[in-house]
Design an enzyme around this catalytic site. Structure first.
Site, short mmCIF file in Angstrom:
data_model
loop_
_atom_site.label_atom_id
_atom_site.label_comp_id
_atom_site.label_asym_id
_atom_site.label_seq_id
_atom_site.Cartn_x
_atom_site.Cartn_y
_atom_site.Cartn_z
N CYS A 108 31.83 16.89 -52.99
CA CYS A 108 32.82 15.69 -52.11
C CYS A 108 33.99 14.95 -51.44
O CYS A 108 34.36 14.70 -50.57
CB CYS A 108 32.56 14.36 -52.96
SG CYS A 108 30.30 14.37 -53.68
N HIS A 255 33.67 9.45 -48.18
CA HIS A 255 32.51 9.47 -48.88
C HIS A 255 31.11 9.21 -49.42
O HIS A 255 31.59 8.22 -50.19
CB HIS A 255 32.63 11.25 -50.31
CG HIS A 255 31.65 11.27 -50.89
ND1 HIS A 255 30.60 12.21 -49.94
CD2 HIS A 255 30.56 11.25 -52.02
CE1 HIS A 255 29.79 12.37 -51.30
NE2 HIS A 255 29.78 11.86 -51.94
N ASN A 285 22.80 11.26 -49.67
CA ASN A 285 24.50 12.22 -50.48
C ASN A 285 24.18 13.62 -49.71
O ASN A 285 23.57 14.07 -50.72
CB ASN A 285 24.54 12.48 -51.71
CG ASN A 285 25.87 12.43 -52.11
OD1 ASN A 285 26.15 12.92 -51.33
ND2 ASN A 285 26.27 11.61 -53.54
#
Lengths: 329, 77
Positions: A108, A255, A285
């Site tokens: 991430c 993120h 995500n």
């Protein structure tokens, strides 16, 4: 300096309705309320991270392939342990053999780390045209009966082109790591420490999520705890380094972990909602690809305009984190 | 924040009536005490009490009483 961004999502969609049919007692709306995600794009059998990165890069290059002299590929799901997937992509994309190519393994935080590497290569004179690719296929690592990860993650690939002469300026990088959190987000039997032949047990947690050591494990509450400590400090340090206050920042892109977590961080840091970007509703995500996907979205919609200052922050698996300021041109 | 107010907030986050949240109530017995439920509780603690829990502390809480004990230093008597 960033001159262009291009992204690619796989065709297959995993919707909340699909998941609600699999998980007793869950509804599509409940999943959306908890995550801010309505659907994720997921790879099909045989589709690899390099395929996603390739599709994103093909759209980016046009006739400029011969100019690329450095290829960086951020992935945690490479085609092979060896050779380096970036070398395969150099060949497949038709980049010159004089082009350096390397993979780096981050999740991430990976895009911000990639920006810092590309920026440094340009500023040092080591390269004139850097291509930063990000792609992952986390959904292939997820156990079908692990709701905590299957509702969150999607797959994607992105490509960002850096040119020495022009483009968006990057500065005030702050990077950090804390390996004490390694076990909170991990695929335990993915490397040499615990070969797959080692019999590690599969477990089921209190919520019925199956944790197979060959699959992605995420301790969501511990990751959240980490972000509460790391992200406010990261934002403060980036602003201090830039000599800026939050008031003069036009846009903040974190993120895209999940909407609940981001909304809490936004409130905690006092970031006005109109400056804050949420971009996970239709892709989930996507690990190191969330920030470039969000950047591409705000460019396309005209929300990101010339001269705007954007604070970028990535954080997660490792633990690892990074932030910087982007001045869009 | 008092213990009573904490229990009310906890009930709000988990969708459970406060009278069901006795000290001996087992957290894992509540369906809402899943990954996202625990994240919501951590967010509530951060907002209401301004404190971050040490790594692993929430995971060690088995009952409502364990959670109250963990936060005792931050609660008004």
């Amino acid at each position: 300096m960033i001159s262009q961004i291009s992204c690619h999502l796989p065709n297959k969609i995993l919707s909340n309705d699909d998941l609600a049919r699999l998980y007793v007692g869950w509804t599509a709306e409940k999943i959306f309320e908890k995550t801010g995600i309505r659907e994720r794009r997921v790879v099909q059998d045989g589709e690899c991270a390099s395929d996603l990165a390739f599709a994103a890069a093909e759209r980016l290059f046009g006739e400029r392939k011969r100019e690329a002299d450095y290829l960086l590929f951020c992935t945690q799901t490479p085609d092979y342990l060896l050779p380096t997937t970036a070398c395969l992509l150099q060949h497949r994309l038709g980049l010159p053999t004089a082009c350096a190519a390397l993979d780096f393994n981050l999740g991430c935080s990976g895009y911000v780390y990639g920006l810092s590497l590309a920026n440094s290569l340009i500023l040092s004179g080591a390269a004139n045209r850097v291509v930063l690719l990000t792609a992952d296929t986390y959904t292939r690592l997820i156990h079908p009966q692990d709701k905590s990860t299957r509702t969150i993650f999607g797959d994607a690939g992105t490509a960002t082109l850096f040119c020495k002469e022009s483009g968006a300026r990057l500065h005030s990088f702050v990077l950090g790591s804390d390996g004490s959190g390694a076990e909170q987000l991990m695929v335990k039997t993915s490397g040499a420490r615990f070969p797959r032949s080692d019999a590690l047990p599969t477990t089921v947690d209190d919520s019925g999520n199956v944790h197979d050591p060959a699959c992605l494990y995420m301790n969501g509450p511990e990751i959240f705890n980490f972000t509460l400590k790391a992200v406010p400090n990261l934002v403060r340090e980036v602003l201090d380094k830039a000599g800026l206050s939050l008031d003069v920042i036009d846009m903040v892109i974190f993120h895209q972990a999940n909407a609940f977590m981001l909304e809490h961080l936004r409130r905690k840091l006092g970031i006005p909602s109109e400056k804050f970007v949420l971009n996970m509703e239709f892709c989930g995500n996507t690990v190191s690809s969330t920030i470039p996907l969000a950047l591409e979205a705000v460019v396309k919609t005209g929300r990101l305009r010339q001269g705007m200052k954007v604070l970028l922050a990535g954080f997660g698996v490792g633990y690892s984190w990074g932030g910087c300021i982007l001045e869009w041109n | 924040m008092t213990k009573t107010q904490l229990i009310e907030k906890l009930g709000g986050e988990l969708g459970i009536p406060p009278n069901k949240l006795s000290d001996s109530a087992t957290l894992a017995s509540f369906t809402a005490w899943d990954s996202m439920g625990r994240i919501a509780v951590l967010a509530m603690i951060d907002t209401e009490l301004g404190c971050e829990l040490p790594s692993g502390a929430l995971q060690k809480c088995k009952t409502v009483g364990d959670l109250v004990f963990l936060l005792a230093g931050k609660l008004e008597s």
